[in-house]
Scaffold this motif. Sequence first.
Motif, PDB file in Angstrom:
ATOM      1  N   GLU A 195      92.857  88.670  76.958  1.00 24.20           N
ATOM      2  CA  GLU A 195      93.317  89.160  75.658  1.00 24.20           C
ATOM      3  C   GLU A 195      94.186  90.401  75.806  1.00 24.20           C
ATOM      4  OE1 GLU A 195      89.733  87.666  72.668  1.00 24.20           O
ATOM      5  OE2 GLU A 195      89.691  89.707  73.494  1.00 24.20           O
ATOM      6  N   ALA A 196      93.811  91.285  76.723  1.00 19.55           N
ATOM      7  CA  ALA A 196      94.583  92.523  76.924  1.00 19.55           C
ATOM      8  C   ALA A 196      95.983  92.203  77.439  1.00 19.55           C
ATOM      9  CB  ALA A 196      93.845  93.444  77.894  1.00 19.55           C
ATOM     10  N   VAL A 197      96.074  91.250  78.372  1.00 25.87           N
ATOM     11  CA  VAL A 197      97.387  90.866  78.906  1.00 25.87           C
ATOM     12  C   VAL A 197      98.250  90.251  77.805  1.00 25.87           C
ATOM     13  CG1 VAL A 197      98.581  89.314  80.507  1.00 25.87           C
ATOM     14  CG2 VAL A 197      96.547  90.547  81.257  1.00 25.87           C
ATOM     15  N   LEU A 198      97.655  89.409  76.974  1.00 21.13           N
ATOM     16  CA  LEU A 198      98.410  88.775  75.892  1.00 21.13           C
ATOM     17  C   LEU A 198      98.900  89.808  74.881  1.00 21.13           C
ATOM     18  CD1 LEU A 198      96.167  85.628  75.260  1.00 21.13           C
ATOM     19  CD2 LEU A 198      98.413  85.682  76.363  1.00 21.13           C
ATOM     20  N   VAL A 207      96.206  87.896  68.796  1.00 23.58           N
ATOM     21  CA  VAL A 207      95.674  86.864  69.695  1.00 23.58           C
ATOM     22  C   VAL A 207      94.604  86.081  68.952  1.00 23.58           C
ATOM     23  CG1 VAL A 207      94.458  86.406  71.866  1.00 23.58           C
ATOM     24  CG2 VAL A 207      96.147  88.249  71.733  1.00 23.58           C
ATOM     25  N   GLY A 208      94.709  84.748  68.991  1.00 21.28           N
ATOM     26  CA  GLY A 208      93.716  83.890  68.367  1.00 21.28           C
ATOM     27  C   GLY A 208      92.647  83.475  69.360  1.00 21.28           C
ATOM     28  N   GLY A 228     106.111  86.277  65.137  1.00 19.38           N
ATOM     29  CA  GLY A 228     106.756  86.450  63.839  1.00 19.38           C
ATOM     30  C   GLY A 228     107.179  85.129  63.213  1.00 19.38           C
ATOM     31  N   ALA A 229     106.963  85.008  61.924  1.00 14.13           N
ATOM     32  CA  ALA A 229     107.277  83.756  61.223  1.00 14.13           C
ATOM     33  C   ALA A 229     108.773  83.526  61.088  1.00 14.13           C
ATOM     34  CB  ALA A 229     106.624  83.768  59.833  1.00 14.13           C
ATOM     35  N   ASP A 230     109.579  84.585  61.245  1.00 13.51           N
ATOM     36  CA  ASP A 230     111.031  84.447  61.057  1.00 13.51           C
ATOM     37  C   ASP A 230     111.758  84.141  62.366  1.00 13.51           C
ATOM     38  OD1 ASP A 230     110.367  86.865  62.159  1.00 13.51           O
ATOM     39  OD2 ASP A 230     111.951  87.986  61.116  1.00 13.51           O
ATOM     40  N   LEU A 231     111.028  83.921  63.453  1.00 17.59           N
ATOM     41  CA  LEU A 231     111.666  83.637  64.739  1.00 17.59           C
ATOM     42  C   LEU A 231     112.106  82.179  64.812  1.00 17.59           C
ATOM     43  CD1 LEU A 231     109.226  85.437  67.217  1.00 17.59           C
ATOM     44  CD2 LEU A 231     111.330  86.323  66.216  1.00 17.59           C
ATOM     45  N   SER A 232     113.125  81.942  65.612  1.00 15.17           N
ATOM     46  CA  SER A 232     113.540  80.561  65.871  1.00 15.17           C
ATOM     47  C   SER A 232     112.556  79.914  66.839  1.00 15.17           C
ATOM     48  CB  SER A 232     114.944  80.535  66.471  1.00 15.17           C
ATOM     49  OG  SER A 232     114.913  81.098  67.790  1.00 15.17           O
ATOM     50  N   LEU A 233     112.629  78.596  66.950  1.00 18.49           N
ATOM     51  CA  LEU A 233     111.764  77.880  67.876  1.00 18.49           C
ATOM     52  C   LEU A 233     111.978  78.377  69.305  1.00 18.49           C
ATOM     53  CD1 LEU A 233     109.766  75.607  68.509  1.00 18.49           C
ATOM     54  CD2 LEU A 233     111.709  74.030  68.633  1.00 18.49           C
ATOM     55  N   ALA A 234     113.235  78.599  69.664  1.00 20.15           N
ATOM     56  CA  ALA A 234     113.556  79.057  71.016  1.00 20.15           C
ATOM     57  C   ALA A 234     112.984  80.450  71.265  1.00 20.15           C
ATOM     58  CB  ALA A 234     115.066  79.052  71.227  1.00 20.15           C
ATOM     59  N   GLU A 235     113.049  81.335  70.282  1.00 16.17           N
ATOM     60  CA  GLU A 235     112.533  82.695  70.441  1.00 16.17           C
ATOM     61  C   GLU A 235     111.008  82.685  70.562  1.00 16.17           C
ATOM     62  OE1 GLU A 235     115.880  85.277  67.952  1.00 16.17           O
ATOM     63  OE2 GLU A 235     114.251  84.257  66.878  1.00 16.17           O
ATOM     64  N   GLY A 236     110.342  81.861  69.736  1.00 21.79           N
ATOM     65  CA  GLY A 236     108.886  81.754  69.832  1.00 21.79           C
ATOM     66  C   GLY A 236     108.463  81.183  71.172  1.00 21.79           C
ATOM     67  N   HIS A 237     109.243  80.204  71.650  1.00 19.22           N
ATOM     68  CA  HIS A 237     108.938  79.606  72.953  1.00 19.22           C
ATOM     69  C   HIS A 237     109.098  80.638  74.072  1.00 19.22           C
ATOM     70  CE1 HIS A 237     108.758  76.706  76.212  1.00 19.22           C
ATOM     71  NE2 HIS A 237     109.940  77.132  76.641  1.00 19.22           N
ATOM     72  N   ALA A 238     110.113  81.472  73.964  1.00 22.70           N
ATOM     73  CA  ALA A 238     110.359  82.479  75.000  1.00 22.70           C
ATOM     74  C   ALA A 238     109.188  83.463  75.090  1.00 22.70           C
ATOM     75  CB  ALA A 238     111.665  83.223  74.700  1.00 22.70           C
ATOM     76  N   ILE A 239     108.613  83.815  73.952  1.00 21.22           N
ATOM     77  CA  ILE A 239     107.460  84.715  73.946  1.00 21.22           C
ATOM     78  C   ILE A 239     106.260  84.040  74.624  1.00 21.22           C
ATOM     79  CG2 ILE A 239     105.778  85.893  72.480  1.00 21.22           C
ATOM     80  CD1 ILE A 239     108.034  86.326  70.447  1.00 21.22           C
ATOM     81  N   ALA A 240     106.053  82.754  74.312  1.00 26.54           N
ATOM     82  CA  ALA A 240     104.941  82.021  74.927  1.00 26.54           C
ATOM     83  C   ALA A 240     105.120  81.929  76.436  1.00 26.54           C
ATOM     84  CB  ALA A 240     104.834  80.626  74.319  1.00 26.54           C
ATOM     85  N   VAL A 241     106.359  81.706  76.884  1.00 29.74           N
ATOM     86  CA  VAL A 241     106.637  81.625  78.321  1.00 29.74           C
ATOM     87  C   VAL A 241     106.363  82.966  78.992  1.00 29.74           C
ATOM     88  CG1 VAL A 241     108.464  81.352  80.042  1.00 29.74           C
ATOM     89  CG2 VAL A 241     108.279  79.732  78.150  1.00 29.74           C
ATOM     90  N   GLU A 242     106.750  84.054  78.358  1.00 25.93           N
ATOM     91  CA  GLU A 242     106.507  85.384  78.925  1.00 25.93           C
ATOM     92  C   GLU A 242     105.005  85.668  78.993  1.00 25.93           C
ATOM     93  OE1 GLU A 242     106.965  89.182  80.522  1.00 25.93           O
ATOM     94  OE2 GLU A 242     108.285  87.438  80.451  1.00 25.93           O
ATOM     95  N   ALA A 243     104.255  85.253  77.951  1.00 29.89           N
ATOM     96  CA  ALA A 243     102.803  85.446  77.962  1.00 29.89           C
ATOM     97  C   ALA A 243     102.171  84.648  79.101  1.00 29.89           C
ATOM     98  CB  ALA A 243     102.215  85.011  76.625  1.00 29.89           C
ATOM     99  N   ALA A 257      97.875  78.092  82.486  1.00 25.01           N
ATOM    100  CA  ALA A 257      97.658  78.655  81.152  1.00 25.01           C
ATOM    101  C   ALA A 257      98.500  77.874  80.149  1.00 25.01           C
ATOM    102  CB  ALA A 257      98.020  80.141  81.112  1.00 25.01           C
ATOM    103  N   LEU A 258      97.854  77.398  79.102  1.00 19.07           N
ATOM    104  CA  LEU A 258      98.531  76.701  78.020  1.00 19.07           C
ATOM    105  C   LEU A 258      98.573  77.630  76.817  1.00 19.07           C
ATOM    106  CD1 LEU A 258      99.776  74.066  76.916  1.00 19.07           C
ATOM    107  CD2 LEU A 258      97.469  73.391  76.216  1.00 19.07           C
ATOM    108  N   ILE A 259      99.789  77.988  76.374  1.00 19.06           N
ATOM    109  CA  ILE A 259      99.965  78.954  75.296  1.00 19.06           C
ATOM    110  C   ILE A 259     100.406  78.241  74.022  1.00 19.06           C
ATOM    111  CG2 ILE A 259     101.021  81.117  74.615  1.00 19.06           C
ATOM    112  CD1 ILE A 259      99.541  81.360  77.231  1.00 19.06           C
ATOM    113  N   HIS A 260      99.649  78.416  72.940  1.00 23.15           N
ATOM    114  CA  HIS A 260     100.045  77.877  71.636  1.00 23.15           C
ATOM    115  C   HIS A 260     100.452  79.035  70.734  1.00 23.15           C
ATOM    116  CE1 HIS A 260     100.155  75.560  67.964  1.00 23.15           C
ATOM    117  NE2 HIS A 260      99.276  76.379  67.414  1.00 23.15           N
ATOM    118  N   ALA A 261     101.675  78.975  70.221  1.00 23.05           N
ATOM    119  CA  ALA A 261     102.191  80.049  69.360  1.00 23.05           C
ATOM    120  C   ALA A 261     102.020  79.691  67.889  1.00 23.05           C
ATOM    121  CB  ALA A 261     103.655  80.315  69.682  1.00 23.05           C
TER     122      ALA A 261
END
Length: 262
Positions: A195-198, A207-208, A228-243, A257-261
């Motif tokens: 959780e701390a890393v996320l 974190v859910g 953020g709800a206003d992000l594009s799909l690509a931007e949300g995906h990039a955050i998940a990849v970084e996490a 690790a499987l990340i669901h945004a």
Amino acid sequence: AALQALVFVWTGSIALLGDTLHNVADALTAIPLAIAFSVGRRPANRRYTYGYGRAEDLAGIAVVVFIIASAAVAAYEAVHRLLHPAHVTHLGAVAVAGGIGFVGNEVVARYRIAVGRDIGSAALVADGLHARTDGFTSLAVVLGALGVALGWDAADPVVGLLITLVILRVLAEAARQVYRRLMDAVDPALVDEVEAVLRSTPGVLDVGEVRVRWIGHALRAEVEVVVGADLSLAEGHAIAVEAEHRLLHQVRRLASALIHAD
């Protein structure tokens, strides 16, 4: 164990027999562990989609069975000797055999614990701690020989019973560890670390659910992060990849690790 068995035949020490049987059981536990490590290296397929790492859990069950058997035999022999006393001879040899058991177990314990920690195998670390406990039961054999030498003939089977109690204590700990692994239990501190890393990942607002499990001696995680709800799909995906990238590099023994945004 082989050296101790020879001394038992020569001396008739029940305490030594109990320790010998315990050490034989320890040697045998290495067999299912070796098989499990070999099977666990097989790649995942369409039937076993998580791979074969669970073979280590099956090996853990086998270890528990071996410990139960050694406790039963040691207890039977000790009670039989109490009911049918027999003189123990060559007490010096019995004491030396107990010393051999202690040294042998401690060497094995150090090696198993070091390798287990290096590869992240809780089963192997637990087996190493088990071997270390066995070393102390070998020292109890020396105490039994000393008691007989001082004139207390019942010291040998009494020490045999004490060894049985030690085996039962080890059994309880081993069974607890195997049960927790089968039930997908992990150290709560590990969940806190994930959780701390996320939360430290840029773009993660919250974190859910966090689920972490052992597959063999590797960890797998399934987590939810809020973006953020206003992000594009690509931007949300990039955050998940970084996490995911941060988790794999900062959480020891995490292999997937499987990340669901959200």
